[in-house]
Design a protein around this motif. Structure first.
Motif, PDB file in Angstrom:
ATOM      1  N   ASN A   1     -11.550  -3.242  10.996  1.00 42.78           N
ATOM      2  CA  ASN A   1     -10.914  -2.765   9.753  1.00 42.78           C
ATOM      3  C   ASN A   1     -11.086  -3.662   8.533  1.00 42.78           C
ATOM      4  OD1 ASN A   1      -9.901  -0.619  11.329  1.00 42.78           O
ATOM      5  ND2 ASN A   1      -8.104  -1.824  11.866  1.00 42.78           N
TER       6      ASN A   1
ATOM      7  N   THR B   1      -3.825   6.324   3.956  1.00 42.52           N
ATOM      8  CA  THR B   1      -4.891   6.494   4.939  1.00 42.52           C
ATOM      9  C   THR B   1      -4.845   5.355   5.949  1.00 42.52           C
ATOM     10  OG1 THR B   1      -6.516   5.065   3.862  1.00 42.52           O
ATOM     11  CG2 THR B   1      -6.400   7.333   3.067  1.00 42.52           C
TER      12      THR B   1
ATOM     13  N   GLU C   1       0.835  -1.213   0.000  1.00 41.81           N
ATOM     14  CA  GLU C   1       0.000   0.000   0.000  1.00 41.81           C
ATOM     15  C   GLU C   1       0.868   1.260   0.000  1.00 41.81           C
ATOM     16  OE1 GLU C   1      -3.365   0.124  -0.355  1.00 41.81           O
ATOM     17  OE2 GLU C   1      -3.112  -2.028  -0.701  1.00 41.81           O
TER      18      GLU C   1
ATOM     19  N   VAL D   1       5.502   3.295  11.338  1.00 44.68           N
ATOM     20  CA  VAL D   1       4.998   3.961  10.133  1.00 44.68           C
ATOM     21  C   VAL D   1       4.643   5.418  10.424  1.00 44.68           C
ATOM     22  CG1 VAL D   1       3.141   3.960   8.397  1.00 44.68           C
ATOM     23  CG2 VAL D   1       4.132   1.807   9.165  1.00 44.68           C
TER      24      VAL D   1
ATOM     25  N   SER E   1       2.354  -2.616  12.285  1.00 46.02           N
ATOM     26  CA  SER E   1       1.870  -3.186  11.022  1.00 46.02           C
ATOM     27  C   SER E   1       2.688  -4.397  10.594  1.00 46.02           C
ATOM     28  CB  SER E   1       1.935  -2.143   9.898  1.00 46.02           C
ATOM     29  OG  SER E   1       1.278  -0.978  10.275  1.00 46.02           O
TER      30      SER E   1
ATOM     31  N   GLY F   1      -1.532  10.341   0.061  1.00 44.69           N
ATOM     32  CA  GLY F   1      -2.293   9.256  -0.557  1.00 44.69           C
ATOM     33  C   GLY F   1      -2.415   8.042   0.360  1.00 44.69           C
TER      34      GLY F   1
ATOM     35  N   ALA G   1     -10.262  -8.989   4.127  1.00 39.40           N
ATOM     36  CA  ALA G   1      -9.251  -8.444   5.033  1.00 39.40           C
ATOM     37  C   ALA G   1      -8.663  -7.161   4.452  1.00 39.40           C
ATOM     38  CB  ALA G   1      -8.145  -9.467   5.246  1.00 39.40           C
TER      39      ALA G   1
ATOM     40  N   PRO H   1      -5.173  -4.363   5.215  1.00 41.96           N
ATOM     41  CA  PRO H   1      -4.006  -4.065   6.050  1.00 41.96           C
ATOM     42  C   PRO H   1      -4.185  -2.766   6.850  1.00 41.96           C
ATOM     43  CG  PRO H   1      -3.545  -3.509   3.767  1.00 41.96           C
ATOM     44  CD  PRO H   1      -4.952  -4.039   3.795  1.00 41.96           C
ATOM     45  N   ARG H   2      -5.345  -2.209   6.823  1.00 43.22           N
ATOM     46  CA  ARG H   2      -5.730  -0.950   7.479  1.00 43.22           C
ATOM     47  C   ARG H   2      -5.055   0.270   6.851  1.00 43.22           C
ATOM     48  NH1 ARG H   2      -5.559   2.249  13.078  1.00 43.22           N
ATOM     49  NH2 ARG H   2      -3.331   1.905  12.911  1.00 43.22           N
ATOM     50  N   ILE H   3      -3.732   0.207   6.652  1.00 40.78           N
ATOM     51  CA  ILE H   3      -3.108   1.291   5.888  1.00 40.78           C
ATOM     52  C   ILE H   3      -3.491   1.055   4.436  1.00 40.78           C
ATOM     53  CG2 ILE H   3      -0.923   2.245   5.056  1.00 40.78           C
ATOM     54  CD1 ILE H   3       0.275   1.645   7.739  1.00 40.78           C
ATOM     55  N   LEU H   4      -4.295   1.944   3.904  1.00 40.08           N
ATOM     56  CA  LEU H   4      -4.746   1.779   2.522  1.00 40.08           C
ATOM     57  C   LEU H   4      -4.322   2.980   1.689  1.00 40.08           C
ATOM     58  CD1 LEU H   4      -8.434   0.472   2.922  1.00 40.08           C
ATOM     59  CD2 LEU H   4      -6.374  -0.862   2.464  1.00 40.08           C
ATOM     60  N   SER H   5      -3.853   2.713   0.473  1.00 41.41           N
ATOM     61  CA  SER H   5      -3.560   3.802  -0.453  1.00 41.41           C
ATOM     62  C   SER H   5      -4.868   4.224  -1.120  1.00 41.41           C
ATOM     63  CB  SER H   5      -2.564   3.324  -1.514  1.00 41.41           C
ATOM     64  OG  SER H   5      -3.171   2.302  -2.276  1.00 41.41           O
ATOM     65  N   THR H   6      -4.887   5.447  -1.614  1.00 43.71           N
ATOM     66  CA  THR H   6      -6.091   5.909  -2.317  1.00 43.71           C
ATOM     67  C   THR H   6      -6.370   5.029  -3.541  1.00 43.71           C
ATOM     68  OG1 THR H   6      -4.667   7.586  -3.310  1.00 43.71           O
ATOM     69  CG2 THR H   6      -6.113   8.318  -1.548  1.00 43.71           C
ATOM     70  N   ASP H   7      -5.315   4.498  -4.158  1.00 45.62           N
ATOM     71  CA  ASP H   7      -5.514   3.601  -5.320  1.00 45.62           C
ATOM     72  C   ASP H   7      -6.354   2.384  -4.932  1.00 45.62           C
ATOM     73  OD1 ASP H   7      -3.957   5.286  -6.713  1.00 45.62           O
ATOM     74  OD2 ASP H   7      -2.252   3.915  -7.009  1.00 45.62           O
ATOM     75  N   THR H   8      -6.019   1.804  -3.778  1.00 45.64           N
ATOM     76  CA  THR H   8      -6.760   0.622  -3.320  1.00 45.64           C
ATOM     77  C   THR H   8      -8.194   0.989  -2.980  1.00 45.64           C
ATOM     78  OG1 THR H   8      -4.746  -0.400  -2.506  1.00 45.64           O
ATOM     79  CG2 THR H   8      -6.802  -1.228  -1.585  1.00 45.64           C
ATOM     80  N   ILE H   9      -8.389   2.137  -2.328  1.00 44.54           N
ATOM     81  CA  ILE H   9      -9.757   2.560  -1.978  1.00 44.54           C
ATOM     82  C   ILE H   9     -10.579   2.738  -3.259  1.00 44.54           C
ATOM     83  CG2 ILE H   9     -11.169   4.313  -0.821  1.00 44.54           C
ATOM     84  CD1 ILE H   9      -8.661   4.943   0.899  1.00 44.54           C
ATOM     85  N   ARG H  10      -9.954   3.262  -4.300  1.00 43.38           N
ATOM     86  CA  ARG H  10     -10.676   3.420  -5.575  1.00 43.38           C
ATOM     87  C   ARG H  10     -11.017   2.060  -6.181  1.00 43.38           C
ATOM     88  NH1 ARG H  10      -7.033   7.847  -6.316  1.00 43.38           N
ATOM     89  NH2 ARG H  10      -8.189   9.809  -6.087  1.00 43.38           N
TER      90      ARG H  10
ATOM     91  N   VAL I   1      10.798   3.926   7.383  1.00 38.88           N
ATOM     92  CA  VAL I   1      10.366   2.697   8.076  1.00 38.88           C
ATOM     93  C   VAL I   1      11.433   1.606   7.916  1.00 38.88           C
ATOM     94  CG1 VAL I   1       8.586   0.899   8.226  1.00 38.88           C
ATOM     95  CG2 VAL I   1       7.906   3.267   7.867  1.00 38.88           C
TER      96      VAL I   1
ATOM     97  N   PHE J   1     -17.014  -0.537   6.463  1.00 41.55           N
ATOM     98  CA  PHE J   1     -15.837  -1.107   7.119  1.00 41.55           C
ATOM     99  C   PHE J   1     -16.250  -1.567   8.507  1.00 41.55           C
ATOM    100  CE2 PHE J   1     -14.410   1.717   3.879  1.00 41.55           C
ATOM    101  CZ  PHE J   1     -13.324   1.078   3.315  1.00 41.55           C
TER     102      PHE J   1
END
Lengths: 402, 179
Positions: B88, A119, A25, B131, B141, A117, B57, B59-68, A43, B84
């Motif tokens: 998560n 979240t 991600e 992170v 994470s 980008g 499932a 990973p909770r940390i999500l990129s905007t690409d994945t949300i789209r 990280v 959600f």
């Protein structure tokens, strides 16, 4: 488009394996964002040196608010300039975390314009968390989101963003409208949420029943848990259907009942409702056969918190039963009284549960106007939970009993 | 670049606009639910209406690409409605039975992990770790990822005597009290 700037052999290990990878991600975001790119680098360095490099604090936020944005900076700005600023913005989530694709895309479009980008969906308190932006962008971010109907969540010593289970939206067990209660409380305490004026944080979580899907009993200063006052209705033919399908009713239901108030002779199930503690076990396992009936409402519990400062607590009962119907006036007034008492009696960084333990239940109950009841006793025979005052003894002496 | 007019103290958007029509119609009128497979359940209303939920499932940390991408899937099979969970996971809310099989097929093809419903190990609640946090004593994470790679089958298939909830806090602050 930015190229991958850092070698990350240790993080690469976490791209393998079947579980969804947070590293993938961050990499996806890094294609478009220098901030995300340098996050990867930092990280990886933390993995190598086994320590973190983030700095906290600084007064950052939006005009007129005292919370909702958490200041974050790298302590290595020369090595990782992309994360010189890495502030977090908390967006108050809708009740029950329901969204439409349209709403999510709107959130993403604004975030891509101003942030990394990346979240967190969601933070543990419930907010939709945007990770990593700089100080200059904060006002613009707030204008873009708030003009489209999204507000910031709570942070610092304030009312924190309330959250709830999905309740009546998709659950047959819910005794209250968790979604509406959560929405109404969030609206009621907007000032307290955005302008920290409390001794420490104050969290509210609402669950529709004792299954407590949002774990309100363990992580909210005020846990609102739906319950009922009537009997559990039994559909004996459905009980037989569960038995026919292979359920060992005596082992799985009767013997598991914490108050041993159920009997089953192979033909008929009986419940001694007076002994029932409304734990939900039998109802959750045999939903088609068992249903609560009668008056619905909630039990209010208070006090749960994490170990800091003096030790962790679980919430315990304060109000055994309260009716909860719009506009929830009684609940709102009660919460205001609870907070007032807490504010009057606590030192900074003492949660309300700790202050109740220090000052005693009597002072608290008198102030909020809730009568003492056996249901409030947390540990029978361990602590003198209700303390007597001098006047109490005088009353008895005057009557000439002793 | 001009910015739109900011508003203060408006609170979150009202949840009702995000509820699928079948939920709006049956709010508080659900009768029972059945777990069809570890990642699929159906809720049945008093009047017989049904809503299917497919859980995956995250990973909770999500990129905007994945949300789209998730949003696109919701558009294709769920009329755009999704939610959600408090742990998560992503839940796709399906009103039309004919979409139940195709969405699972597509999610599997795209590499999503379906599961977490019933007596299993659900997603792991955790803190920020290296992170993002200034007081992290360890990462969060990474630890969760390594742990769930091992326990993967308990999310997707294997049954346990009851639900199991795991949580990781990277210091005693336990931000969000990660129960």
């Amino acid at each position: 488009m930015s190229k991958k700037k850092h070698e990350t052999p240790m993080l690469d290990e976490l791209k393998k394996g079947p579980w969804p990878s947070f590293v993938k991600e961050i990499e996806k975001a890094a294609v478009k964002s220098e901030t995300a790119n340098d996050t990867l680098g930092q990280v990886e360095k933390s993995y190598r040196t086994r320590r973190g490099y983030w700095k906290h604090g600084g007064i950052v936020g939006v005009l007129g608010y005292g919370g909702g944005v958490i200041g974050r900076y790298t302590s290595l700005p020369e090595e990782f300039p992309g994360v010189k600023f890495f502030h977090t913005v908390r967006i108050n989530q809708p009740s029950g975390w329901f969204y439409t694709s349209k709403a999510l895309r709107e959130i993403c479009d604004i975030w891509d314009k101003y942030g990394s980008g990346l979240t967190n969906i969601h933070g543990s308190t419930g907010d939709l968390v945007l990770l990593g932006t700089n100080t200059e962008s904060l006002e613009a971010i707030f204008a873009e989101y708030s003009s489209r109907g999204w507000d910031l969540g709570g942070s610092g010593s304030a009312m924190r963003t309330p959250s709830c289970c999905l309740g009546p939206a998709r659950c047959e067990w819910s005794n209250i409208n968790t979604l509406e209660i959560n929405y109404q409380l969030t609206q009621e305490f907007q000032d307290e949420l955005h302008r920290p004026a409390f001794p420490y944080k104050f969290k509210i979580k609402t669950s529709g029943c004792a299954v407590d899907c949002v774990a309100s009993i363990a992580r909210a200063d005020l846990s609102i848990i739906g319950t009922w006052r009537g009997k559990i209705q039994i559909d004996q033919s459905e009980v037989q259907n569960y038995a026919k399908k292979g359920m060992n009713i005596n082992a799985e239901i009767v013997n598991m009942c914490p108050t041993q108030c159920i009997t089953y002779d192979g033909k008929e199930m009986k419940i001694d409702d007076a002994e029932c503690s409304r734990c939900m076990h039998c109802i959750a396992k045999m939903t088609k056969a068992l249903r609560p009936s009668g008056e619905r409402g909630a039990t209010l519990l208070m006090g749960s918190k994490a170990p800091i400062v003096v030790g962790s607590l679980l919430s315990w009962v304060i109000v055994p039963f309260i009716k909860l119907e719009p506009p929830y006036k009684e609940l709102k007034e009660l919460i205001r009284k609870m907070i007032e008492w807490w504010d009057e009696n606590s030192k900074p960084r003492e949660r309300i549960g700790e202050v109740i333990e220090i000052k005693g239940m009597r002072s608290f109950l008198e102030y909020i106007g809730v009568p003492p009841s056996p249901a409030q006793v947390k540990w029978p025979r361990k602590d003198p939970f209700i303390f007597f005052k001098d006047e109490d003894f005088e009353k008895v002496f005057k009557k000439g009993k002793y | 670049m001009s910015l739109p007019q900011r508003k203060t103290d408006i609170g979150p958007p009202h949840y009702e606009q995000f509820l699928p029509p079948v939920i709006k119609k049956n709010l508080g009128k659900w009768k029972y639910h059945e777990v069809i497979n570890p990642g699929l359940m159906v809720h049945v209303a008093e009047g017989g209406d049904k809503i299917w939920t497919v859980r995956v499932a995250s990973p909770r940390i999500l990129s905007t690409d994945t949300i789209r991408e998730i949003s696109d899937i919701a558009d294709k099979f769920c009329g755009g409605y999704l939610r959600f969970t408090s742990r998560n996971n992503v839940e796709f809310l399906i009103s039309d039975e004919k979409n139940v099989e195709p969405i699972q097929k597509e999610l599997k093809a795209k590499g999503y992990t379906i599961g977490g419903i019933g007596p299993r190990i659900s997603n792991v609640i955790h803190t920020q770790g290296w992170v993002h946090c200034h007081s992290a004593c360890t990462d969060a994470s990474g630890l969760v990822k390594a742990m769930m790679d091992e326990l993967y089958d308990y999310f997707t298939t294997k049954e346990l005597p009851n639900k199991v909830r795991l949580a990781v806090a990277c210091c005693v602050n336990m931000c969000g009290a990660v129960h």
